[in-house]
Structure formats: C-alpha cells, structure tokens
Motif scaffolding. Structure first.
Motif, PDB file in Angstrom:
ATOM      1  N   PHE A 302      12.234   0.786  14.677  1.00  0.00           N
ATOM      2  CA  PHE A 302      11.873  -0.631  14.508  1.00  0.00           C
ATOM      3  C   PHE A 302      10.413  -0.805  14.897  1.00  0.00           C
ATOM      4  N   LEU A 303       9.712  -1.638  14.144  1.00  0.00           N
ATOM      5  CA  LEU A 303       8.313  -1.901  14.460  1.00  0.00           C
ATOM      6  C   LEU A 303       7.951  -3.315  14.037  1.00  0.00           C
ATOM      7  N   HIS A 304       7.181  -3.960  14.884  1.00  0.00           N
ATOM      8  CA  HIS A 304       6.685  -5.307  14.604  1.00  0.00           C
ATOM      9  C   HIS A 304       5.230  -5.177  14.162  1.00  0.00           C
ATOM     10  N   VAL A 305       4.991  -5.421  12.860  1.00  0.00           N
ATOM     11  CA  VAL A 305       3.639  -5.298  12.289  1.00  0.00           C
ATOM     12  C   VAL A 305       3.270  -6.633  11.645  1.00  0.00           C
ATOM     13  N   PRO A 306       2.456  -7.450  12.292  1.00  0.00           N
ATOM     14  CA  PRO A 306       2.086  -8.743  11.710  1.00  0.00           C
ATOM     15  C   PRO A 306       1.199  -8.576  10.483  1.00  0.00           C
ATOM     16  N   VAL A 307       1.501  -9.321   9.425  1.00  0.00           N
ATOM     17  CA  VAL A 307       0.626  -9.341   8.254  1.00  0.00           C
ATOM     18  C   VAL A 307      -0.191 -10.625   8.223  1.00  0.00           C
ATOM     19  N   GLN A 308       0.383 -11.729   8.670  1.00  0.00           N
ATOM     20  CA  GLN A 308      -0.236 -13.054   8.808  1.00  0.00           C
ATOM     21  C   GLN A 308      -0.470 -13.755   7.469  1.00  0.00           C
ATOM     22  N   SER A 309      -0.825 -13.021   6.423  1.00  0.00           N
ATOM     23  CA  SER A 309      -1.005 -13.646   5.106  1.00  0.00           C
ATOM     24  C   SER A 309      -0.904 -12.572   4.028  1.00  0.00           C
ATOM     25  N   GLY A 310      -0.463 -12.986   2.841  1.00  0.00           N
ATOM     26  CA  GLY A 310      -0.407 -12.070   1.706  1.00  0.00           C
ATOM     27  C   GLY A 310      -1.654 -12.118   0.855  1.00  0.00           C
ATOM     28  N   SER A 311      -2.679 -12.819   1.330  1.00  0.00           N
ATOM     29  CA  SER A 311      -3.919 -12.987   0.570  1.00  0.00           C
ATOM     30  C   SER A 311      -5.070 -12.283   1.284  1.00  0.00           C
ATOM     31  N   ASP A 312      -5.789 -11.438   0.574  1.00  0.00           N
ATOM     32  CA  ASP A 312      -6.935 -10.747   1.173  1.00  0.00           C
ATOM     33  C   ASP A 312      -8.036 -11.716   1.588  1.00  0.00           C
ATOM     34  N   SER A 313      -8.227 -12.791   0.826  1.00  0.00           N
ATOM     35  CA  SER A 313      -9.281 -13.748   1.191  1.00  0.00           C
ATOM     36  C   SER A 313      -8.960 -14.451   2.502  1.00  0.00           C
ATOM     37  N   VAL A 314      -7.702 -14.770   2.715  1.00  0.00           N
ATOM     38  CA  VAL A 314      -7.305 -15.394   3.974  1.00  0.00           C
ATOM     39  C   VAL A 314      -7.423 -14.394   5.118  1.00  0.00           C
ATOM     40  N   LEU A 315      -7.009 -13.153   4.898  1.00  0.00           N
ATOM     41  CA  LEU A 315      -7.131 -12.127   5.931  1.00  0.00           C
ATOM     42  C   LEU A 315      -8.589 -11.920   6.323  1.00  0.00           C
ATOM     43  N   SER A 316      -9.484 -12.008   5.337  1.00  0.00           N
ATOM     44  CA  SER A 316     -10.908 -11.884   5.633  1.00  0.00           C
ATOM     45  C   SER A 316     -11.391 -13.042   6.489  1.00  0.00           C
ATOM     46  N   ALA A 317     -10.928 -14.269   6.164  1.00  0.00           N
ATOM     47  CA  ALA A 317     -11.308 -15.438   6.962  1.00  0.00           C
ATOM     48  C   ALA A 317     -10.747 -15.347   8.375  1.00  0.00           C
ATOM     49  N   MET A 318      -9.605 -14.701   8.509  1.00  0.00           N
ATOM     50  CA  MET A 318      -9.006 -14.490   9.834  1.00  0.00           C
ATOM     51  C   MET A 318      -9.689 -13.360  10.601  1.00  0.00           C
ATOM     52  N   ASN A 319     -10.488 -12.552   9.903  1.00  0.00           N
ATOM     53  CA  ASN A 319     -11.117 -11.366  10.485  1.00  0.00           C
ATOM     54  C   ASN A 319     -10.074 -10.376  10.995  1.00  0.00           C
ATOM     55  N   ARG A 320      -9.068 -10.126  10.162  1.00  0.00           N
ATOM     56  CA  ARG A 320      -7.961  -9.259  10.570  1.00  0.00           C
ATOM     57  C   ARG A 320      -8.271  -7.767  10.395  1.00  0.00           C
ATOM     58  N   GLU A 321      -9.316  -7.424   9.674  1.00  0.00           N
ATOM     59  CA  GLU A 321      -9.800  -6.040   9.574  1.00  0.00           C
ATOM     60  C   GLU A 321      -8.843  -5.103   8.829  1.00  0.00           C
ATOM     61  N   TYR A 322      -8.063  -5.650   7.901  1.00  0.00           N
ATOM     62  CA  TYR A 322      -7.246  -4.830   7.005  1.00  0.00           C
ATOM     63  C   TYR A 322      -6.967  -5.657   5.755  1.00  0.00           C
ATOM     64  N   THR A 323      -6.484  -4.989   4.730  1.00  0.00           N
ATOM     65  CA  THR A 323      -6.132  -5.667   3.491  1.00  0.00           C
ATOM     66  C   THR A 323      -4.615  -5.669   3.321  1.00  0.00           C
ATOM     67  N   VAL A 324      -4.138  -6.447   2.373  1.00  0.00           N
ATOM     68  CA  VAL A 324      -2.705  -6.471   2.077  1.00  0.00           C
ATOM     69  C   VAL A 324      -2.255  -5.084   1.624  1.00  0.00           C
ATOM     70  N   SER A 325      -3.094  -4.399   0.878  1.00  0.00           N
ATOM     71  CA  SER A 325      -2.759  -3.051   0.415  1.00  0.00           C
ATOM     72  C   SER A 325      -2.557  -2.105   1.596  1.00  0.00           C
ATOM     73  N   GLU A 326      -3.382  -2.216   2.631  1.00  0.00           N
ATOM     74  CA  GLU A 326      -3.240  -1.349   3.807  1.00  0.00           C
ATOM     75  C   GLU A 326      -1.967  -1.691   4.572  1.00  0.00           C
ATOM     76  N   PHE A 327      -1.630  -2.968   4.640  1.00  0.00           N
ATOM     77  CA  PHE A 327      -0.355  -3.358   5.251  1.00  0.00           C
ATOM     78  C   PHE A 327       0.808  -2.737   4.487  1.00  0.00           C
ATOM     79  N   ARG A 328       0.738  -2.788   3.153  1.00  0.00           N
ATOM     80  CA  ARG A 328       1.792  -2.179   2.339  1.00  0.00           C
ATOM     81  C   ARG A 328       1.894  -0.676   2.611  1.00  0.00           C
ATOM     82  N   THR A 329       0.761  -0.030   2.804  1.00  0.00           N
ATOM     83  CA  THR A 329       0.769   1.408   3.087  1.00  0.00           C
ATOM     84  C   THR A 329       1.532   1.705   4.361  1.00  0.00           C
ATOM     85  N   VAL A 330       1.322   0.892   5.382  1.00  0.00           N
ATOM     86  CA  VAL A 330       2.034   1.076   6.650  1.00  0.00           C
ATOM     87  C   VAL A 330       3.540   0.946   6.430  1.00  0.00           C
TER      88      VAL A 330
END
Length: 627
Positions: A302-330
C-alpha cells in the motif's frame, strides 16, 4: 513574551532539573476522572503549587506525525507524574497540538482556544500553527511550543501552571526517538523518519512550520524499530511530510532505510510495516527497489501518493515538480511489480487558475484508475503562501467541483469480487461502532470482523463474506492458540482510536465540504462502517458479541457467567455458531465448567447484602408500627 530560555538564564540553572518518575511506553494517556482521583486519595494532594499533581487535557489536530508528537508529549508528562486526560472540564491545563494544513482545522483550533480562555484555564498551544504563524493574534496571551521542542513540554507546562506565558520555538535539532511515549493504540507505533520536506508547493503552509528536510539516521530508526517490536507493537507506520525524500540531507535514501528496517522485523510476520505518504518526484528513481520492499511479507502493499490534479498546468502552478505522466509511471510500475498493490491519492479542487478542462482531466484520471481511497478537498488559501495571492476560482465553482468528484469517486465499488476470498489480516483496533474489530489485508484493505477483543494484536485468516463501499466484512477461519494473555492480566481496557486524516494519512472523502475527514480513517467516525451495509450474518442479537468486553482479569469472571447465560440463548446467531463455539472453548480453558472463586465471592456478597437489607426493613417496620 521572551523565549523560555531567557527565563531560566537569569537563575543560571539549566531547564528541566526535576527528574522523571519511572515511565516507559504506555497503553494510552492516563484518564483519571474526579471520582477515580478521590478513590485513589489524590484529591487532597492535588495542588497548583506541587508540580506533577495536575491533570492535563490534550487535543490533537492533523496528521499522524502530529499524533506521534502528542504521544511523545503525553509520555513525558506522565513520566513527571501528570495525569493526561481527554476530559477538558476536569483538567488544570489544556494542551492543544495544532495543524495548519487547512483553514477548517485551524478554525477548530481557534474555537477551542477561545473556549479555554473563556473558562480561564492555563493553555499551551503546540504544533504547526504557532511554529508557522508566530504572530497569529489568537496566540496572544498563551504559551506556545514548537514542533521540534516537544522534548521540553514539561518545562513549558510547569511554567504555564505558575502563571507565566512562555514561548519555545527556536531550535535546530530533532527530538530524540527514545523519549517516553504513551500510544493511543498499544499496537501501532507512529515512527517519524524525517521532518520537513524538499518541496516548495505554492499552497502549502506546513513547510513554514516543519521547515527544510531533516532526517533521522538509519541506525537510530532501526534501533527504534527493534525497541517497539520488543514492546509488542504489531504495526509500524513510517511517517513524515514526504517519506520519499528521506535521507537526501544525510547521504541516505528511502530504499536503504526500508531494507534495514525489514531486516529486523520478526520473521513470523507478527509486526507489519506501513510506508507513509510519498510525493512522486522522489521515488521515481527507486521504483524497482521500492517494489521489492512492498512485496516483502512484512510490508503492506500500500502506498499513499498524492497527485493533487490531473492537469499539468495546474501542477505547474502548484509547483509540484512532476507531471501527470510521471505520476502514472509510479502507479503503473508498482501495479505491475507488486501483486495486489493498493493506492491512495489526494486531490485539491478549485486551485487558482483551474479551468473546466483542467478539472475534467482530474475527473478522467480518477475514473481511469478507480483508486479505492481518495482524499478530496477544496482549495483553502493559507496566509503567507504564494497561492493565497493568486486569483481564486469562485467558491461556488469550487464546491460544485468537489461534490462532482466526490460523486464520481463514490460510484466505484473497489472491493467488488472479493467475496469468498481467503485473506490474511492483522487486527489492531476496535471499530467505533463498538461491535467489530478492524484488521487489514496485505494490501491494507480494511476488514471488519466480529471476534473477542483478545484477538487485538494478532494475525489470522478470514473469509470475505461481503463487501461494502468503505470496508469488507470477514469471517475468521483461524483462532490463535494463545490470544494476548497480557490483556487478561490486569492491563487497562483497550480503547484504540483511529487517527485524523491529513498529509500522510490516506483517506476516502465522502464530505468534501468539510475538512475531508471520512469514515475510513478519521477519528470519531466509524472506520467506514455503514450499518445498512452490515451483512445479515453479522446481525447483533440480544447484545451478543458486544465489543464492550473488558480486559481486566476480574471482569473476565463476569464474562464467564455472561457467556454461560448467552450460550443458553443459542450461539447460532453469529456465523453459524463457529465464533461462539470457539469462545466457549476458550472460556472452558480459562474457567472450567464450575464457578470460579470470584463467582462464589460475588454470590456470597449478594446473599449477605440481601440479608442486611431485609433486616433493616424489618427493623424500620417495627419502629413505625403503633404500640
């Protein structure tokens, strides 16, 4: 007010001169009611002038890291003689451990602080709020202690009880892990492996409080694991603001730590390890090593991996330092490499700048993966963060998106098809319905079973009988030959509780308009139990299998009488009599078929009381009769 260091400096004496009384890791904070204090002769000794005789009310908000901090503070206070209570009315001082992640949790804290001031109780505020917002107006006139100063809580409490307002917020070293600790759940150790993080999310206030990454040494953590295992802990939660970032400040990494911990876990799988929340960027380079650990028999898959948003533009505004594609890879890699892998994730709805298309991408991501646990929250601007200065999405839009995503999430049936499966589970807590015990599968799926409380801290095999939205229900197939004998040898009644939802506590959100606490994991809820989902085989008839069984040995004698009476009502009420038959056998082993000595004492006492009452009635009647 000056820091507490300035108070003691004038006297030229180091703080903390009083030595603690003998204290180790306890079951839970001491809860002494006024009646109990009187019964123990403590009422006369209670005095504001005598340190260590007061009662401290503790309230904890926030994540499991906060819960661990509270357990350490309770342990130190107990070691110095203080009684730690959950009853604010009987307390001499209130200690509030705060969370700054969201506005609702801070608002609840502020309400509690106002209540404390209204009843004129001394108050100490600990945790992330005073550490991250030192000039907050609501903290005026109260004592405060920071997140890295919990090892000095006794000093702050004692100075506050003397009428001083003290502040203790500045220190750079981490608190020791071998401090006295009082766990709320005897079987669960929350082990902080690091504090702070390496990220700089634009919405996060926790970084202001917990600071930059600070990791404990591998050998220190391994030794702590050895200690808690020897104390009977059955579940270890690795906790931090970002587990994946562990060790990058000390030349180590998470796989190195995990392998070292796994090496000292009992080979009989009596103690399980749960890895805490990790952000995607820091585990991408270690996915295969992480997968190897997650496949280990003593580690929950079991692992808790926050994605926070499915949009790369929103992730960039959040400064999350990953893309949706990288989350999918995990997610895809771990799903491929780890059988039965389970995930939890987080979503923030209505982040500034989020468009309808951005939100649609988030909904599509959740629909695609159908995560069994999703923590859905609305965006709350936190003072002092960059996101608080961004243009906000209208509040009605935020609420609507939160409700829509919650509806999508609740439409899944993640456990469908588990009926009839045989699973190993580890039982560590009591459900708040007072009926079921809570166990978890290797994938950390919550399983509700009706068994004696003596099975707390054990592992067993169950057959899944039915599934609900938040949990599954199981029938126990194996009963341990020795079921926690220590519980029947005078230990206090176990009243375990679940921990509040937050950063590293994966949850499912059913009420996104609140602080997203859910029945899955939030304290005060029902551990995901929806009574209408309880299968007929678990029906409670005439109070059978009540979870209110007590742990003390003298109450076990009452249980023997109770079970003999209940057997006459028929054991077929529960799982075809299988569970009741097993309990009967256990009772026979403990007590035999004859009345115990304690049973005879009770009967003699009742008889003597009856004779006394009858004699008094006759005497009173003779005095009132006319001559």
């Amino acid at each position: 007010m000056e820091d507490i260091e300035d108070i003691v400096a004038a006297a030229g004496e180091p703080p903390g001169l009083r030595l603690p009384v003998a204290a180790g890791v306890g079951l839970k904070p001491k809860r002494k009611t006024l009646a109990r204090r009187i019964g123990e002769g403590l009422k006369s000794s209670h005095s504001p002038q005598i340190p260590g005789t007061q009662i401290i009310y503790m309230k904890t908000f926030g994540c499991s890291h906060n819960q661990s901090d509270s357990e350490y503070m309770a342990g130190q206070l107990s070691a110095f003689g203080y009684a730690v209570s959950d009853n604010p009315d009987e307390a001499d001082l209130w200690l509030i451990n705060t969370c700054t992640v969201k506005s609702p949790s801070q608002s609840a804290m502020e309400t509690l602080i106002s209540k404390c001031k209204n009843v004129s109780k001394p108050l100490v505020v600990a945790g992330c709020v005073p550490q991250g917002s030192r000039d907050l107006k609501g903290l005026e006139g109260v004592s405060v202690i920071g997140v890295q100063q919990i090892d000095r809580v006794v000093e702050v409490v004692e100075e506050t009880l003397k009428g001083h307002e003290v502040r203790l917020l500045s220190r750079k070293t981490l608190p020791a892990l071998d401090l006295p600790k009082v766990r709320r759940n005897k079987f669960v150790e929350i082990l902080p492996i690091n504090v702070g993080c390496l990220g700089a999310c634009t919405y996060c206030k926790t970084k202001h409080a917990r600071g930059h990454l600070g990791s404990y040494a591998v050998n220190t953590l391994v030794e702590r694991v050895r200690t808690v295992v020897s104390e009977g802990v059955r579940e270890i939660w690795l906790s931090s603001e970002d587990t994946g970032a562990y060790g990058r400040d000390i030349g180590a990494n998470l796989p190195l730590l995990l392998k070292a911990i796994v090496a000292v876990l009992p080979s009989d799988r009596s103690t399980m390890l749960r890895i805490g929340m990790t952000n995607p960027p820091f585990i991408l380079e270690h996915l295969e090593e992480i997968a190897e650990v997650l496949r280990h028999p003593c580690v929950y898959s079991f692992l808790h991996v926050p994605v926070q948003s499915g949009s790369d533009s929103v992730l960039s505004a959040m400064n999350r330092e990953y893309t949706v594609s990288e989350f999918r890879t995990v997610v895809d890699t771990l799903n491929r490499l780890v059988p039965g892998m389970q995930f939890a994730t987080d979503i923030i709805c209505g982040f500034p700048g989020e468009t309808d298309e951005d939100f649609k991408q988030t909904v599509d991501l959740i629909k695609e993966y159908k995560f069994p646990q999703v923590h859905i929250s609305q965006f709350y601007p936190r003072p002092g963060t960059p996101a608080a200065r961004m243009k906000k999405v209208p509040s009605t839009t935020v609420k609507n998106r939160s409700r829509e995503l919650t509806s999508v999430f609740e439409s899944f049936s993640p456990y469908q098809g588990m009926e009839g499966q045989i699973e190993s589970i580890w039982i560590t807590e009591i459900a708040t319905d007072g009926i079921h015990l809570v166990g978890h599968t290797k994938g950390y799926i919550q399983v509700l079973v009706i068994v004696p409380e003596t099975m707390l801290g054990t592992s067993t095999k169950v057959k899944i009988t039915s599934v609900g939205r938040w949990s599954v229900f199981g029938e126990v197939l194996e009963f341990p030959t020795k079921i926690n004998k220590d519980i029947f040898q005078g230990n206090p009644t176990l009243e375990t509780s679940s921990y509040p939802a937050s950063c590293d506590q994966p949850v499912c959100s059913r009420d996104s308009d609140s602080c997203s606490c859910t029945p899955q994991n939030c304290g005060g809820q029902s551990h995901g139990i929806k009574h209408e989902e309880t299968p007929a085989t678990h029906a409670i008839v005439d109070g059978s299998m009540s979870r209110k069984w007590k742990s003390r040995s003298f109450v076990s004698s009452f249980q023997s009488i109770f079970h003999r009476k209940r057997r006459s009502q028929g054991s077929e009420n529960l799982n075809g009599g299988h569970i009741m038959q097993t309990i009967e056998n256990q009772e026979k082993e403990r007590h035999g078929d004859k009345l115990t000595t304690f049973d005879w004492i009770l009967l003699v006492g009742i008889a003597a009381s009856s004779v006394t009452i009858i004699s008094l009635l006759i005497l009173l009647s003779s005095k009132t009769l006319p001559v």
